[in-house]
Design a protein around this motif. Structure first.
Motif, PDB file in Angstrom:
ATOM      1  N   THR A  75       0.794  -1.127   0.028  1.00 28.26           N
ATOM      2  CA  THR A  75      -0.159   0.037   0.058  1.00 28.26           C
ATOM      3  C   THR A  75       0.792   1.256   0.125  1.00 28.26           C
ATOM      4  OG1 THR A  75      -0.214  -0.176   2.422  1.00 28.26           O
ATOM      5  CG2 THR A  75      -1.985  -1.254   1.049  1.00 28.26           C
ATOM      6  N   VAL A  76       2.342   1.091   0.382  1.00 26.18           N
ATOM      7  CA  VAL A  76       3.160   2.503   0.199  1.00 26.18           C
ATOM      8  C   VAL A  76       4.085   2.331  -0.849  1.00 26.18           C
ATOM      9  CG1 VAL A  76       2.684   2.621   2.740  1.00 26.18           C
ATOM     10  CG2 VAL A  76       4.869   1.465   2.049  1.00 26.18           C
ATOM     11  N   SER A  77       4.353   3.646  -1.248  1.00 29.06           N
ATOM     12  CA  SER A  77       5.655   3.713  -2.301  1.00 29.06           C
ATOM     13  C   SER A  77       6.895   3.327  -1.493  1.00 29.06           C
ATOM     14  CB  SER A  77       5.621   5.124  -2.623  1.00 29.06           C
ATOM     15  OG  SER A  77       5.819   5.879  -1.587  1.00 29.06           O
ATOM     16  N   LEU A  78       7.919   3.401  -2.263  1.00 29.80           N
ATOM     17  CA  LEU A  78       9.252   2.965  -1.906  1.00 29.80           C
ATOM     18  C   LEU A  78       9.649   3.797  -0.848  1.00 29.80           C
ATOM     19  CD1 LEU A  78      11.898   1.209  -1.900  1.00 29.80           C
ATOM     20  CD2 LEU A  78      12.805   2.467  -3.721  1.00 29.80           C
ATOM     21  N   LEU A  79       9.521   5.259  -1.194  1.00 29.07           N
ATOM     22  CA  LEU A  79       9.784   5.933   0.214  1.00 29.07           C
ATOM     23  C   LEU A  79       8.983   5.817   1.160  1.00 29.07           C
ATOM     24  CD1 LEU A  79      10.170   9.667  -1.630  1.00 29.07           C
ATOM     25  CD2 LEU A  79      11.978   8.399  -0.624  1.00 29.07           C
ATOM     26  N   LYS A  83      -2.161   5.866  -3.698  1.00 32.43           N
ATOM     27  CA  LYS A  83      -3.124   5.730  -4.612  1.00 32.43           C
ATOM     28  C   LYS A  83      -2.453   4.514  -5.853  1.00 32.43           C
ATOM     29  CE  LYS A  83      -7.166   7.240  -7.255  1.00 32.43           C
ATOM     30  NZ  LYS A  83      -7.711   8.409  -7.823  1.00 32.43           N
ATOM     31  N   ALA A  84      -1.320   4.961  -6.161  1.00 30.63           N
ATOM     32  CA  ALA A  84      -0.668   3.914  -7.417  1.00 30.63           C
ATOM     33  C   ALA A  84      -0.671   2.688  -6.772  1.00 30.63           C
ATOM     34  CB  ALA A  84       0.663   4.813  -7.579  1.00 30.63           C
ATOM     35  N   MET A  85      -0.445   2.343  -5.343  1.00 27.14           N
ATOM     36  CA  MET A  85      -0.275   0.987  -4.812  1.00 27.14           C
ATOM     37  C   MET A  85      -1.681   0.637  -4.637  1.00 27.14           C
ATOM     38  SD  MET A  85       2.871   0.024  -4.707  1.00 27.14           S
ATOM     39  CE  MET A  85       3.070  -1.141  -3.305  1.00 27.14           C
ATOM     40  N   THR A  86      -2.517   1.352  -3.774  1.00 27.64           N
ATOM     41  CA  THR A  86      -3.772   0.895  -3.431  1.00 27.64           C
ATOM     42  C   THR A  86      -4.744   0.788  -4.348  1.00 27.64           C
ATOM     43  OG1 THR A  86      -4.685   3.143  -2.508  1.00 27.64           O
ATOM     44  CG2 THR A  86      -3.425   1.689  -1.054  1.00 27.64           C
ATOM     45  N   GLY A  87      -4.730   1.676  -5.434  1.00 33.70           N
ATOM     46  CA  GLY A  87      -5.687   2.033  -6.383  1.00 33.70           C
ATOM     47  C   GLY A  87      -7.076   2.611  -5.935  1.00 33.70           C
TER      48      GLY A  87
END
Length: 428
Positions: free
Chosen positions: A284-288, A340-344
């Protein structure tokens, strides 16, 4: 429950087969990790508590656990049904998404196994093995199975209704094991000599080996939870690596500043803390976000493990300080870093999503921790009054390896210290 699909995807199936094996390997890895942390007189008992959990949880999961967790919903999102009890109605052709249902059930089984085994670290050195054999299957059915249904089951009140996010097990695995470990160590009481005697790990190389196996298996744990060989699995894989690294570094930084010495035990513990925290958030989270989650866990958990001395509860191997605290950190930080890019869909506060998701995550954490603690405390009290959960003082002083298993780790074969003494050879 089986989900309709045209056919099993061979790539997804192959990846999940590998991931399932990786997660199963985590329990022997945990056995080594815990085994190295205890004193030499109880190392075999510690290994046995993990290994026997594989057998016990497998039996109850296949008999009823899988069905109660993942089949339908009996109402209110609290528990599933028994239509697949004994894996009835599930065959080679049954599908869960794009993978065989039998494989999905086995993958989830490996999660249940290590969750039960994790609890043993809180009560190491002083728990009756016979009582542990009863505790594990009953706890699995009363605590792990319902919470898993709440989070991942069809109609579960936390996942499907509340809308809280947990990608790979912060709630069912980390928080239930940590809260349950706290409950049990309160029931059994502290080890003899707690806060007075040095209780250092007897084998730091074993600890490091166990931590390495855990880290290796964690890629199956987290990336496997994508249930497919896809981009989400790749992102979860990378996030897992990143958070383990920043968790390790964060713990060592605290040790260097506080104690003047970065330690091997700190490195192993920090990596595990980072991996614990990224478990719910890796998808659900980005790399950062993953780097931040791991760092936060490494720093906070390095302080949390000392709380037991201030609050006077003997969490032998820091299950509370690492798994409960790390699980809470990772679950709550989804409310800040969800992308959102991860969770949609849902976004965290720092991505413009407001406080709503953070609030849902907090409700889930409080509900799961409270339920796991209350049920486990009650179960522990019942077992303590019936079977006796706490080992005797003589057993604890001598060591559970010799008194329970009739063998020791480092002088196997020496009469009376490795092999059972024959009656005829016993001293008069």
């Amino acid at each position: 429950m089986t989900l309709a699909a045209a056919h099993a995807d061979t790539g997804d199936t192959a990846w999940l087969l590998a991931a399932t094996a990786l997660v199963l390997l985590m329990t022997p890895g945990l056995a080594l990790f815990y085994g190295g942390m205890v004193r030499a007189k109880s190392v075999l008992n510690m290994l046995m508590m993990s290994f026997v959990s594989i057998a016990l949880v497998t039996v109850v999961w296949l008999a009823a656990g899988y069905s109660l967790a993942f089949t339908g919903d009996l109402g209110g999102g609290l528990l599933g049904g028994l239509e697949n009890a004994g894996m009835a109605g599930v065959g080679p052709a049954s599908l869960h998404g794009t993978v065989p249902t039998l494989l999905f059930a086995t993958f989830q089984l490996t999660f249940a196994i290590i969750t039960a085994a994790l609890i043993s670290g809180a009560v190491a050195d002083r728990t009756r093995f016979g009582a542990w054999l009863v505790l594990v299957p009953v706890w699995t059915l009363l605590v792990y199975v319902p919470v898993t249904h709440w989070v991942w089951g069809p109609g579960g009140w936390i996942g499907a209704k509340l809308g809280a996010l947990d990608f790979a097990g912060g709630l069912p695995v980390e928080i239930t094991s940590g809260a349950s470990g706290l409950a049990l160590c309160l029931v059994v009481g502290p080890r003899l000599g707690f806060r007075r005697d040095a209780m250092r790990p007897h084998s730091l190389p074993m600890v490091m080996l166990g931590a390495g196996l855990l880290w290796f298996g964690w890629f199956g744990f987290n990336a496997g939870s994508a249930l497919g060989a896809n981009g989400l699995a790749a992102a979860a894989f990378l996030n897992t690596l990143a958070a383990g690294c920043t968790g390790l570094l964060g713990w060592l930084l605290v040790e260097q500043k506080r104690d003047g010495h970065p330690t091997t035990l700190g490195a192993a513990s920090g990596a595990v803390a980072g991996l614990v925290a990224i478990t719910p958030s890796c998808g659900t989270v980005s790399l950062l976000g993953a780097l931040a989650v791991g760092l936060a866990a490494g720093v906070v958990c390095s302080y949390a493990v000392s709380w037991k001395f201030k609050l006077n509860y003997d969490d032998s191997l820091d299950v509370v300080g690492v798994h409960l605290v790390g699980g809470v950190i990772g679950t709550l930080l989804i409310g800040l870093f969800a992308d959102k890019a991860m969770t949609g869909g849902p976004e965290g506060l720092l991505y413009g999503g407001g406080l709503a998701l953070l609030g849902r995550q907090l409700v889930a954490v409080l509900a799961v921790a409270g339920y796991a603690f209350a049920v486990t405390y009650g179960l522990g009290k019942v077992l303590d009054r019936t079977l006796g959960l706490r080992a005797s003082e003589d057993e604890e002083r001598t060591g559970l390896d010799l008194t329970v298993h009739a063998e020791t780790a480092y002088d196997h074969g020496v009469l009376g210290h490795g092999a059972p003494v024959r009656k005829a050879e016993s001293p008069a």
